[in-house]
Design a protein around this motif. Structure first.
Motif, PDB file in Angstrom:
ATOM      1  N   THR A  83       2.686   1.589  -4.301  1.00  0.00           N
ATOM      2  CA  THR A  83       2.737   0.062  -4.023  1.00  0.00           C
ATOM      3  C   THR A  83       1.409  -0.535  -3.285  1.00  0.00           C
ATOM      4  O   THR A  83       0.517   0.316  -2.644  1.00  0.00           O
ATOM      5  N   ALA A  84       1.167  -1.877  -3.701  1.00  0.00           N
ATOM      6  CA  ALA A  84      -0.085  -2.482  -3.002  1.00  0.00           C
ATOM      7  C   ALA A  84      -0.029  -1.985  -1.565  1.00  0.00           C
ATOM      8  O   ALA A  84      -1.109  -1.890  -0.766  1.00  0.00           O
ATOM      9  N   ASN A  85       1.227  -2.301  -0.894  1.00  0.00           N
ATOM     10  CA  ASN A  85       1.125  -2.426   0.490  1.00  0.00           C
ATOM     11  C   ASN A  85       0.812  -0.613   1.224  1.00  0.00           C
ATOM     12  O   ASN A  85       0.231  -0.681   2.047  1.00  0.00           O
ATOM     13  N   THR A  86       1.399   0.081   0.244  1.00  0.00           N
ATOM     14  CA  THR A  86       1.154   1.638   0.558  1.00  0.00           C
ATOM     15  C   THR A  86      -0.475   1.884   0.308  1.00  0.00           C
ATOM     16  O   THR A  86      -0.932   2.559   1.221  1.00  0.00           O
ATOM     17  N   PHE A  88      -2.804  -0.284   0.719  1.00  0.00           N
ATOM     18  CA  PHE A  88      -3.598  -0.878   1.832  1.00  0.00           C
ATOM     19  C   PHE A  88      -3.469   0.186   3.043  1.00  0.00           C
ATOM     20  O   PHE A  88      -4.641   0.219   3.617  1.00  0.00           O
ATOM     21  N   LYS A  89      -2.115   0.689   3.230  1.00  0.00           N
ATOM     22  CA  LYS A  89      -2.465   1.597   4.495  1.00  0.00           C
ATOM     23  C   LYS A  89      -3.147   2.730   4.186  1.00  0.00           C
ATOM     24  O   LYS A  89      -3.675   3.237   5.273  1.00  0.00           O
TER      25      LYS A  89
END
Length: 120
Positions: A83-86, A88-89
């Motif tokens: 996902t976008a959140n992952t 980014f991390k």
């Protein structure tokens, strides 16, 4: 023609590594590419193959090494369904670890140069 011959040398070691890997598969599992690289390194070390015999193809492959990682990276992203959140991390961790590695390398190099100057 010279590059094709040089590529043939490298591919020959890859094929030899594949053969050897299959031969010892019942004893130990070693990927054929790794086995081929080990055989190639041994051949370079003991002088069976000279550096000039594979220099042009080696330079070509090393200068374009990032190109070979693109399909693997895209495949990992596609399969993992990040996902976008992952994402980014992962990018943040990559940037931080790269900067940390560069800083540690700089510090160690500086310390070694300082140490060498003291000896002289």
């Amino acid at each position: 023609m010279k590059i094709i011959n040089q590529l043939g040398i490298i591919m020959g070691f890859w094929i030899a590594g594949d053969f050897l890997s299959r031969l010892i598969a019942s004893i130990i599992q070693i990927p054929s590419a790794i086995m081929g690289m080990v055989l190639f390194a041994i051949a370079l070390t003991i002088g069976i193959i000279k550096e000039h015999q594979v220099k042009e193809i080696s330079d070509l492959l090393l200068n374009n090494i990032s190109f070979f990682f693109v399909p693997a990276s895209v495949g990992i992203l596609a399969i993992s369904g990040m996902t976008a959140n992952t994402m980014f991390k992962v990018i943040a961790i990559t940037i931080v670890s790269t900067l940390l590695t560069m800083f540690v390398t700089m510090w160690v190099t500086h310390a070694l140069i300082k140490r060498k100057k003291k000896r002289i």
